[in-house]
Enzyme design. Sequence first.
Site, PDB file in Angstrom:
ATOM      1  N   CYS A  86       0.284   2.578  33.695  1.00  0.00           N
ATOM      2  CA  CYS A  86       1.629   2.964  33.231  1.00  0.00           C
ATOM      3  C   CYS A  86       2.244   4.022  34.146  1.00  0.00           C
ATOM      4  CB  CYS A  86       1.598   3.382  31.773  1.00  0.00           C
ATOM      5  SG  CYS A  86       3.246   3.469  31.045  1.00  0.00           S
ATOM      6  N   HIS A  94      -0.342  -1.078  29.261  1.00  0.00           N
ATOM      7  CA  HIS A  94      -1.452  -0.261  28.765  1.00  0.00           C
ATOM      8  C   HIS A  94      -2.721  -1.103  28.661  1.00  0.00           C
ATOM      9  CE1 HIS A  94       0.376   3.611  28.279  1.00  0.00           C
ATOM     10  NE2 HIS A  94       1.501   2.961  28.021  1.00  0.00           N
ATOM     11  N   GLU A 120      -5.614  -0.228  28.175  1.00  0.00           N
ATOM     12  CA  GLU A 120      -6.505   0.237  27.108  1.00  0.00           C
ATOM     13  C   GLU A 120      -6.051  -0.197  25.713  1.00  0.00           C
ATOM     14  OE1 GLU A 120      -4.246   1.912  28.641  1.00  0.00           O
ATOM     15  OE2 GLU A 120      -3.330   3.423  27.349  1.00  0.00           O
TER      16      GLU A 120
END
Lengths: 258, 206
Positions: free
Chosen positions: B79, B183, B185
Amino acid sequence: MLSKRLISCLDVRDGRLVKSVRFVDTKDIGDPVSAARRYYEAGLDELVFYDITASSDQRGIMIDVVEEVARQVFIPFSVGGGLRSADDCRKVLEAGAEKVNLNTAAVGNPGVITEAADAFGVQAVVLSMDIRAAGDGSMPSGYEIVTHGGRHATGMDALEWARRGEALGAGEIVVNSIDADGTLEGYELKLTRMIADNVGIPVIASGGGGRPEHLYDALTEGGADAALVASMLHYGHYSVDSIKQHLHDRGLKIRLTH
Amino acid sequence: MIHIVDYDAGNQTSVKRALDHLGVASVITSDSEELVRAERIVFPGVGHAHSALETLRERGLDKALKSAAGQGTPILGICVGCQVLLTGSEETDLPCLDLIGGQCLRFRPDDDALKVPHMGWNALEVGREHPVLRHVRPGDEVYFVHAYYPVPGDERDVLARSRYGVEFASVIGRRNIVAAQFHVEKSGPVGLKMLGEFARWDGHTC
């Protein structure tokens, strides 16, 4: 193109998952962490946890739940209920949530929306609105903001509050119809559409989802970017897959994971 | 061992939890010397490029990242940690790290229905084979939250694209650096697999 999102809402009281029907008569239906993990593995797009714990000294339990969810679930989730200040928001965001849901506290103190947006970014702030039809003509839009599960009328017009919430810094709006909540008879499409047409931020339809076709209606006729479901998933009437497949088959852009 | 850069970016803990889940050892650090010696680096990020750059400079982490990049350490940007790897950004007057040539531009959709920030699940189309992307299948979706997007100067640095009004580079990379605008994650199994591949990647593209 963004996919339409399927979001599930988990009401948590004293660390346990409950489902409220029209916000009264809550029933214990299990462990929120394992429910969250199950939905994540099934391909759900996002989760919302509402902490409906009554006593404030039990609030720490929710932080534990959030941390445990964040260790096991790798999709975005938000947390609402009992958040009164930017500092309260910081606690749940640091515990692993992506977003906070502001509802009653924002009605009493709209400045909290701006404080949270300034501190964490607009993408982290969801304004959740509980709305009831006002049949008496007292509201210009025909809908009124209510709090405390519909027991308290605020005298605030729903459309006016949605616009103001966006101006104050909300990055998303949950349109929760108290009239439709728990009925499983479909979302309040007219209300959802009215809000969606008048704000520039994503709108999440909430309250009344009972069948996949209800979600289709909310995401098309209702103009919503996402639809929130509770009972239809929690009680096993439908799976994440069957709902998403229905929406995909009818031509909506949906994230399919299987 | 993966070093996760700590510059108050917000999502370093989420990245660590995802690596923990995969059984990959990691440590969060704001120590520039430690970073230079790291075997592998994840450079996360949420928020604004401007404040990110300010904090990186204050902690000497900008120089540490450049040194690590120069000596071949595998680096994964996420990001804002992807955006500031470029030369510059419309979001800030400060120069970015210039590890990959190019600029970050703001979404300016003609279509009112396209809201900014671009937030939600969107598809990834891999344009260039890369070890970190080897599990990504056509149409796989990942989770985005951003108002700015990377535009590398060299087309060969674009590894995958996504579409939101415009087509934009959603994964970029050069040599030992790979960076995702979304993202990783929070992108479910697709993102976790990318993290897992990064943990094994030697920093060579072929």
